[in-house]
Design a protein around this motif. Structure first.
Motif, PDB file in Angstrom:
ATOM      1  N   GLY A  86      38.769  23.405  36.891  1.00 47.30           N
ATOM      2  CA  GLY A  86      37.587  22.628  36.907  1.00 47.30           C
ATOM      3  C   GLY A  86      36.505  23.947  38.140  1.00 47.30           C
ATOM      4  N   PHE A  87      37.507  25.252  38.796  1.00 49.45           N
ATOM      5  CA  PHE A  87      36.970  25.852  39.452  1.00 49.45           C
ATOM      6  C   PHE A  87      35.711  27.010  39.173  1.00 49.45           C
ATOM      7  CE2 PHE A  87      37.740  30.561  41.014  1.00 49.45           C
ATOM      8  CZ  PHE A  87      36.572  30.228  42.734  1.00 49.45           C
ATOM      9  N   ASP A  88      36.668  27.476  38.136  1.00 51.62           N
ATOM     10  CA  ASP A  88      37.182  27.223  36.960  1.00 51.62           C
ATOM     11  C   ASP A  88      35.068  27.462  35.968  1.00 51.62           C
ATOM     12  OD1 ASP A  88      38.728  30.102  36.832  1.00 51.62           O
ATOM     13  OD2 ASP A  88      39.285  28.875  35.464  1.00 51.62           O
ATOM     14  N   ARG A  89      35.138  25.982  35.904  1.00 53.25           N
ATOM     15  CA  ARG A  89      33.518  25.586  34.941  1.00 53.25           C
ATOM     16  C   ARG A  89      32.492  25.966  35.988  1.00 53.25           C
ATOM     17  NH1 ARG A  89      37.825  21.748  33.243  1.00 53.25           N
ATOM     18  NH2 ARG A  89      36.976  20.052  34.826  1.00 53.25           N
ATOM     19  N   TYR A  90      32.628  25.364  37.679  1.00 50.30           N
ATOM     20  CA  TYR A  90      31.520  25.800  38.922  1.00 50.30           C
ATOM     21  C   TYR A  90      31.509  27.169  38.917  1.00 50.30           C
ATOM     22  CZ  TYR A  90      32.059  20.837  40.153  1.00 50.30           C
ATOM     23  OH  TYR A  90      32.010  19.666  40.444  1.00 50.30           O
ATOM     24  N   ILE A  91      32.031  27.738  38.514  1.00 49.05           N
ATOM     25  CA  ILE A  91      31.357  28.944  39.182  1.00 49.05           C
ATOM     26  C   ILE A  91      30.940  29.248  37.668  1.00 49.05           C
ATOM     27  CG2 ILE A  91      32.996  31.673  38.719  1.00 49.05           C
ATOM     28  CD1 ILE A  91      33.036  30.618  41.268  1.00 49.05           C
ATOM     29  N   LEU A 114      32.163  32.494  47.050  1.00 48.96           N
ATOM     30  CA  LEU A 114      32.884  32.670  46.230  1.00 48.96           C
ATOM     31  C   LEU A 114      33.147  33.389  44.970  1.00 48.96           C
ATOM     32  CD1 LEU A 114      30.084  29.543  45.617  1.00 48.96           C
ATOM     33  CD2 LEU A 114      32.764  29.262  45.179  1.00 48.96           C
ATOM     34  N   ILE A 115      32.557  34.805  44.616  1.00 44.90           N
ATOM     35  CA  ILE A 115      32.635  35.522  44.155  1.00 44.90           C
ATOM     36  C   ILE A 115      34.080  35.904  44.454  1.00 44.90           C
ATOM     37  CG2 ILE A 115      32.338  38.089  43.560  1.00 44.90           C
ATOM     38  CD1 ILE A 115      30.264  35.875  41.777  1.00 44.90           C
ATOM     39  N   GLY A 116      34.345  36.042  45.981  1.00 47.58           N
ATOM     40  CA  GLY A 116      35.789  37.035  46.181  1.00 47.58           C
ATOM     41  C   GLY A 116      37.166  35.440  45.864  1.00 47.58           C
ATOM     42  N   LEU A 117      36.383  34.384  45.993  1.00 51.63           N
ATOM     43  CA  LEU A 117      37.189  33.453  45.257  1.00 51.63           C
ATOM     44  C   LEU A 117      37.853  33.951  43.766  1.00 51.63           C
ATOM     45  CD1 LEU A 117      36.640  30.616  46.931  1.00 51.63           C
ATOM     46  CD2 LEU A 117      39.332  31.317  47.100  1.00 51.63           C
ATOM     47  N   SER A 118      36.926  34.257  42.602  1.00 52.03           N
ATOM     48  CA  SER A 118      37.089  34.218  41.345  1.00 52.03           C
ATOM     49  C   SER A 118      37.626  35.502  41.377  1.00 52.03           C
ATOM     50  CB  SER A 118      35.496  34.344  40.649  1.00 52.03           C
ATOM     51  OG  SER A 118      34.619  35.315  41.543  1.00 52.03           O
ATOM     52  N   LEU A 119      37.499  37.167  42.107  1.00 48.86           N
ATOM     53  CA  LEU A 119      37.874  37.641  41.602  1.00 48.86           C
ATOM     54  C   LEU A 119      39.967  37.167  42.116  1.00 48.86           C
ATOM     55  CD1 LEU A 119      35.599  40.403  43.548  1.00 48.86           C
ATOM     56  CD2 LEU A 119      36.263  40.715  41.427  1.00 48.86           C
ATOM     57  N   ASP A 145      31.487  46.201  52.285  1.00 48.96           N
ATOM     58  CA  ASP A 145      31.120  45.994  52.969  1.00 48.96           C
ATOM     59  C   ASP A 145      31.956  44.289  54.140  1.00 48.96           C
ATOM     60  OD1 ASP A 145      30.427  47.913  53.981  1.00 48.96           O
ATOM     61  OD2 ASP A 145      28.504  47.338  53.745  1.00 48.96           O
ATOM     62  N   SER A 146      31.759  43.966  52.699  1.00 48.89           N
ATOM     63  CA  SER A 146      32.473  42.230  52.291  1.00 48.89           C
ATOM     64  C   SER A 146      33.099  41.784  52.526  1.00 48.89           C
ATOM     65  CB  SER A 146      31.500  41.472  50.931  1.00 48.89           C
ATOM     66  OG  SER A 146      31.680  40.158  51.187  1.00 48.89           O
ATOM     67  N   PRO A 147      33.904  41.022  53.610  1.00 49.77           N
ATOM     68  CA  PRO A 147      34.982  40.866  54.089  1.00 49.77           C
ATOM     69  C   PRO A 147      36.110  39.979  52.897  1.00 49.77           C
ATOM     70  CG  PRO A 147      33.417  39.326  55.263  1.00 49.77           C
ATOM     71  CD  PRO A 147      32.781  40.508  54.920  1.00 49.77           C
ATOM     72  N   TYR A 148      34.663  39.380  51.746  1.00 48.60           N
ATOM     73  CA  TYR A 148      34.942  38.694  50.945  1.00 48.60           C
ATOM     74  C   TYR A 148      36.030  39.121  49.800  1.00 48.60           C
ATOM     75  CZ  TYR A 148      33.148  34.952  53.878  1.00 48.60           C
ATOM     76  OH  TYR A 148      32.229  34.213  55.135  1.00 48.60           O
ATOM     77  N   ILE A 149      35.319  40.200  49.744  1.00 46.28           N
ATOM     78  CA  ILE A 149      35.034  41.136  48.678  1.00 46.28           C
ATOM     79  C   ILE A 149      36.601  42.285  49.378  1.00 46.28           C
ATOM     80  CG2 ILE A 149      34.122  42.490  46.515  1.00 46.28           C
ATOM     81  CD1 ILE A 149      33.229  39.881  46.768  1.00 46.28           C
ATOM     82  N   GLN A 150      36.827  42.280  50.076  1.00 49.49           N
ATOM     83  CA  GLN A 150      37.641  43.135  50.817  1.00 49.49           C
ATOM     84  C   GLN A 150      39.376  42.543  50.480  1.00 49.49           C
ATOM     85  OE1 GLN A 150      38.101  47.122  51.369  1.00 49.49           O
ATOM     86  NE2 GLN A 150      36.091  46.618  49.946  1.00 49.49           N
TER      87      GLN A 150
END
Length: 274
Positions: A86-91, A114-119, A145-150
């Motif tokens: 379901g997460f994949d479909r929403y992304i 959400l990009i961090g979660l997809s990674l 710089d983004s803690p979500y991507i780091q």
């Protein structure tokens, strides 16, 4: 649009309640039901998968923002429900809003999380090539710089280094609660890899040592894992005995005594030739 706006407001209220109490099954059930209805309304309004010329077809910026927000809530709610597909479909649905309408819509505060979660999703499924490909599409300053991507970037580096203790501690350092789900999945993969190494390196281990090596917090977790792997545990000595079925099979096919005798005979013949 009035029905869409009203149901979006109710979805936001329930999602806020769920954020403070993620285990509330009744609220989570309401969120799933609301999302199903909202996706139908978005489809009818041409907002679920808007065409690249949507801005020329009478759709307002605020309509696109509303649709984006609903899909973002759906992505987060899927993780809370442990619904990876379901997460994949929403992304996938959100990529159109993030890519095609980046110049039309104001930035979303949920974009980087959400990009961090997809990674993390790619990491947890061992899709390392796809992980690096996705990372290369992001602006350098965002990655830096983004803690979500780091967070996923650091996890990938620690995995390559074999620094599993750092991966384990990363769960407590996650920038959002939803990140813990994929870190747990990653730890599950790591534990099985460590277990495979233990089985090859040892015949037995103290139960406490196995717990430490596998990053378990409780003995019950170790016992459940041991049962899953088919390990035998002596309750008196608290020793884990590993099942090396492949080794036993090899031993049956290649008799040790015959092999040693043959090697000795070959060595003697070689010595006489020299």
């Amino acid at each position: 649009m009035s029905s869409l706006i009203q149901q979006h407001r109710e979805l936001l209220e329930n999602f806020t309640i769920s954020s403070s109490n993620p285990s509330d099954k009744e609220v989570n059930k309401r969120i799933r039901s609301q999302l199903s209805k909202l996706k139908i309304l978005l489809t009818e309004a041409g907002l679920l998968i808007p065409s690249s010329s949507a801005n020329l077809e009478g759709l307002k910026v605020e309509d696109l923002i509303l649709a984006r927000d609903i899909l973002e809530i759906g992505a987060f709610a899927s993780i809370r429900d442990k619904d990876v597909e379901g997460f994949d479909r929403y992304i996938n649905l959100l990529r159109g809003f993030y890519d095609d309408y980046s110049k039309i819509l104001p930035p979303s505060q949920n974009h980087q999380p959400l990009i961090g979660l997809s990674l993390l999703r790619l990491l947890s499924s061992n899709s390392i090539t796809a992980f690096h490909t996705a990372l290369e599409t992001l602006p350098v300053d965002v990655v830096r710089d983004s803690p979500y991507i780091q967070h996923p970037v650091n996890l990938e580096r620690w995995l390559m280094e074999g620094s599993y203790s750092k991966v384990w501690r990363a769960r407590q350092q996650a920038p959002r609660e939803e990140y813990g789900f994929f870190v747990d999945q990653l730890m599950g993969t790591i534990r099985h890899e460590i277990a495979s190494c233990e089985e090859k390196a040892y015949d037995q281990l103290p139960l406490s040592d196995a717990a430490t090596l596998l990053f378990f917090d409780s003995m019950q977790q170790v016992l459940n894992f041991a049962n899953e792997r088919g390990w035998q545990i002596n309750p008196t000595t608290q020793i884990v005995h590993f099942s090396n079925k492949s080794d036993s099979a090899s031993a049956a096919k290649i008799p040790k005594k015959a092999t040693i005798t043959s090697n000795l005979q070959f060595a003697k013949e070689l010595e006489s030739i020299v």
